[in-house]
Design a protein around this motif. Structure first.
Motif, short mmCIF file in Angstrom:
data_model
loop_
_atom_site.label_atom_id
_atom_site.label_comp_id
_atom_site.label_asym_id
_atom_site.label_seq_id
_atom_site.Cartn_x
_atom_site.Cartn_y
_atom_site.Cartn_z
N ARG A 180 0.84 -1.19 0.00
CA ARG A 180 0.00 0.00 0.00
C ARG A 180 0.88 1.25 0.00
NH1 ARG A 180 -3.12 -0.61 5.38
NH2 ARG A 180 -0.95 -0.98 5.99
N VAL A 181 0.62 2.12 -0.97
CA VAL A 181 1.38 3.36 -1.09
C VAL A 181 0.40 4.53 -1.13
CG1 VAL A 181 3.03 4.69 -2.45
CG2 VAL A 181 3.19 2.19 -2.40
N ALA A 182 0.61 5.51 -0.27
CA ALA A 182 -0.20 6.74 -0.27
C ALA A 182 0.68 7.89 -0.72
CB ALA A 182 -0.76 7.02 1.13
N ILE A 183 0.22 8.61 -1.73
CA ILE A 183 0.97 9.75 -2.28
C ILE A 183 0.14 11.01 -2.06
CG2 ILE A 183 2.02 10.73 -4.34
CD1 ILE A 183 2.10 7.87 -5.50
N VAL A 184 0.69 11.96 -1.34
CA VAL A 184 0.00 13.22 -1.08
C VAL A 184 0.54 14.28 -2.04
CG1 VAL A 184 -0.58 14.97 0.63
CG2 VAL A 184 -0.28 12.59 1.34
N GLY A 185 -0.33 14.79 -2.88
CA GLY A 185 0.07 15.78 -3.87
C GLY A 185 -0.23 15.31 -5.27
N GLY A 186 -1.17 15.98 -5.94
CA GLY A 186 -1.57 15.56 -7.28
C GLY A 186 -0.93 16.37 -8.38
N GLY A 187 0.28 16.89 -8.13
CA GLY A 187 1.03 17.56 -9.19
C GLY A 187 1.77 16.54 -10.03
N ALA A 188 2.73 17.01 -10.81
CA ALA A 188 3.44 16.13 -11.74
C ALA A 188 4.16 14.99 -11.01
CB ALA A 188 4.43 16.94 -12.57
N THR A 189 4.84 15.30 -9.91
CA THR A 189 5.60 14.26 -9.22
C THR A 189 4.71 13.15 -8.71
OG1 THR A 189 7.33 15.83 -8.55
CG2 THR A 189 7.16 13.80 -7.29
N GLY A 190 3.62 13.51 -8.03
CA GLY A 190 2.72 12.51 -7.49
C GLY A 190 2.06 11.67 -8.55
N VAL A 191 1.59 12.31 -9.62
CA VAL A 191 0.92 11.59 -10.70
C VAL A 191 1.89 10.66 -11.42
CG1 VAL A 191 -0.21 11.88 -12.95
CG2 VAL A 191 -0.88 13.32 -11.01
N GLU A 192 3.07 11.16 -11.74
CA GLU A 192 4.05 10.33 -12.46
C GLU A 192 4.50 9.14 -11.62
OE1 GLU A 192 6.12 13.37 -15.60
OE2 GLU A 192 6.94 13.34 -13.57
N LEU A 193 4.68 9.36 -10.32
CA LEU A 193 5.09 8.26 -9.45
C LEU A 193 4.01 7.19 -9.38
CD1 LEU A 193 7.03 6.95 -7.43
CD2 LEU A 193 5.96 8.33 -5.64
N ALA A 194 2.75 7.60 -9.24
CA ALA A 194 1.65 6.64 -9.15
C ALA A 194 1.61 5.74 -10.38
CB ALA A 194 0.33 7.39 -8.99
N ALA A 195 1.73 6.32 -11.57
CA ALA A 195 1.69 5.53 -12.80
C ALA A 195 2.93 4.64 -12.91
CB ALA A 195 1.58 6.44 -14.01
N GLU A 196 4.09 5.19 -12.53
CA GLU A 196 5.34 4.43 -12.66
C GLU A 196 5.33 3.20 -11.75
OE1 GLU A 196 8.38 3.87 -14.95
OE2 GLU A 196 7.59 5.92 -14.96
N LEU A 197 4.68 3.29 -10.60
CA LEU A 197 4.62 2.16 -9.67
C LEU A 197 3.89 0.97 -10.31
CD1 LEU A 197 3.87 3.96 -6.30
CD2 LEU A 197 6.00 2.86 -6.99
N TYR A 198 2.82 1.23 -11.03
CA TYR A 198 2.10 0.14 -11.67
C TYR A 198 2.91 -0.46 -12.82
CZ TYR A 198 -2.12 0.58 -8.96
OH TYR A 198 -3.02 0.55 -7.91
N SER A 199 3.63 0.36 -13.51
CA SER A 199 4.50 -0.15 -14.57
C SER A 199 5.57 -1.07 -13.99
CB SER A 199 5.15 1.01 -15.33
OG SER A 199 6.03 0.54 -16.34
N ALA A 200 6.15 -0.67 -12.85
CA ALA A 200 7.18 -1.48 -12.21
C ALA A 200 6.59 -2.76 -11.64
CB ALA A 200 7.86 -0.68 -11.11
#
Length: 443
Positions: A180-200
């Motif tokens: 479980r990963v919680a990311i606070v912040g819906g700017g570029a960093t947060g959005v890109e990290l969320a998508a990259e995690l599923y790719s990994a």
């Protein structure tokens, strides 16, 4: 100012911070100013540089930073500047010296004591750090992707948790176990990290975690504002939201965070969002040590206030560029945004203004040209908007075209710091590595 001082010493230009703007600046200065007359010095607390917009890929394991980082010492030798390892502690404006903090090794022993470096011109390019807005528990319990060390720390924790889940699933296939990963912040960093995690996560099954895949990953993206990606048009933000939700990301807008505990994020509505790893990407500010450093004018967020030539308001010999600089163009109500493209453009202006100051010529005003914003959703898609001068305004783009433009930004950075020959060689090597090296860095 003459090329050499009255005492016969070289004119010394010190740049503090080797990020996107600082490294590009010392590269230009070292390549174009005479080494007999000028001494160009870069001061940074890290030994290597990596382009900050890539840190989310380092965190997810999609990028091996050892392959993409730039060692300052070797780079300095090639481009004609000197590199000093150390963290800025203070500025002595009366003596025109910076104070560099002692360097302590892993055993707590002093390697180099506190020392001073003189300057004729000083450029502050120390970037920014995450802004927790004083939210209780954030500093102690979350990770901010400010440096490579932060990204490496996140990756290690992520891989450990994925390994736990994989072992639990091996022992009990019916177990309800997730990373479980919680990311606070819906700017570029947060959005890109969320998508990259599923790719990994999709690729982990090929590297020893046989029973782990993206279905065992739970990512929650939390944004206090009305929607994610506020820098993009509504349509593109909605498209990115739909793409993330299709991957499995739970996107929560209009959800301010009030605190963080070791096990969860607490929202204003009282919801407890449990997480094994929590990332804070909700905003940026200047580093705490910048507050009133050297008696210079700073903002509440510890940014150095500069004028149109990017000189600090209280000292014409000190410039500031990138995220640590606060500049509001005349007639505009907002400061220049903290983006890599702004740092790049500021570096170009300060390079020209330093040469103008040395030659006694007029300086040029900084004019920010917004090239638009692009956000990469890993290998899935890219969304963004470009300043379409040829079509009369801002142009929204998605898909392969947006991905091509996004990757070109990094390529331009490589060319700026390495030159055309080595830059193109590194791009070629990068394409080869995509084929011959593992998809993920698992150590």
């Amino acid at each position: 100012m003459p090329r050499t001082r009255p005492d016969g010493k070289k004119t010394q230009i010190v740049v503090v911070g080797g990020g996107a703007g600082g490294l590009e600046l010392v590269t230009k200065l070292g390549a174009n100013l005479s080494r007999q007359d000028f001494d160009i010095i870069l001061v940074d607390r890290n030994a290597t540089h990596i382009w900050k917009p890539l840190l989310h890929e380092v965190a997810a394991g999609s990028l091996d930073a050892n392959l993409d980082e730039v060692g300052y010492r070797g780079h300095a030798f090639r481009w004609g500047y000197r590199y000093f390892d150390g963290a800025l502690e203070d500025i002595d404006r009366a003596a025109k010296q910076i104070v560099v903090a002692p360097i302590i090794d892993e055993d707590g022993n002093e390697v180099i004591g506190r020392h001073r470096i003189r300057y004729d011109y000083l450029v502050m390019a120390v970037g920014s750090v995450s802004n927790d807005f004083g939210t209780p528990g954030v500093r102690e319990n979350t990770i901010s992707l400010d440096t490579r060390a932060d990204a490496d720390r996140f990756r290690r924790r992520l891989l450990n948790q994925c390994l736990r889940v994989s072992r639990q699933m091996t022992a009990d296939p019916d177990a309800e176990s997730y990373a479980r990963v919680a990311i606070v912040g819906g700017g570029a960093t947060g959005v890109e990290l969320a998508a990259e995690l599923y790719s990994a996560a999709t690729a982990l099954g090929f590297y020893g975690l046989e029973v782990f895949d993206e279905k065992r990953l739970q990512v929650t993206l939390i944004e206090a504002g009305p929607r994610i990606l506020p820098a993009l048009p509504d349509k593109l933000a909605a498209s990115a939201t739909a793409e993330l939700e299709a991957l499995g990301v739970r996107v929560l807008a209009n959800t301010p965070v009030t605190s963080a505990t070791p096990e969860a994020i607490i929202t204003k509505s009282g919801e407890v969002i449990g997480a094994d790893i929590m990332v804070w990407a909700a905003g940026v500010k200047g580093a705490p040590f910048l507050a009133n450093i050297g008696g210079l004018e700073t903002t509440r967020n510890n940014q150095l206030v500069v004028g149109s030539t990017l000189q600090t308001t209280l000292d014409d010999c000190i410039f500031a560029i990138g995220d640590c600089a606060y500049y509001v163009p005349e007639g505009q109500g907002r400061p220049i945004p903290p983006r890599a493209q702004a740092a790049h453009q500021m570096a170009t202006t300060v390079y020209h203004n330093l040469r103008a100051a040395i030659a006694g010529k007029p300086m040029r005003d900084f004019v920010y040209r917004d090239k638009g914003s692009l956000v990469s959703l890993a290998r899935y898609t890219t969304v963004g908007s470009l300043m379409g001068n040829l079509v009369g305004g801002r142009m929204a783009i998605e898909g392969r075209l947006a991905r091509l433009v996004y990757t070109s930004l990094y390529r331009m950075h490589l060319l700026a710091i390495h030159g055309w020959v080595k830059g193109f060689s590194l791009l070629l090597v990068g394409h080869v590595n995509q084929v011959v090296r593992p998809q993920l860095k698992l150590h």
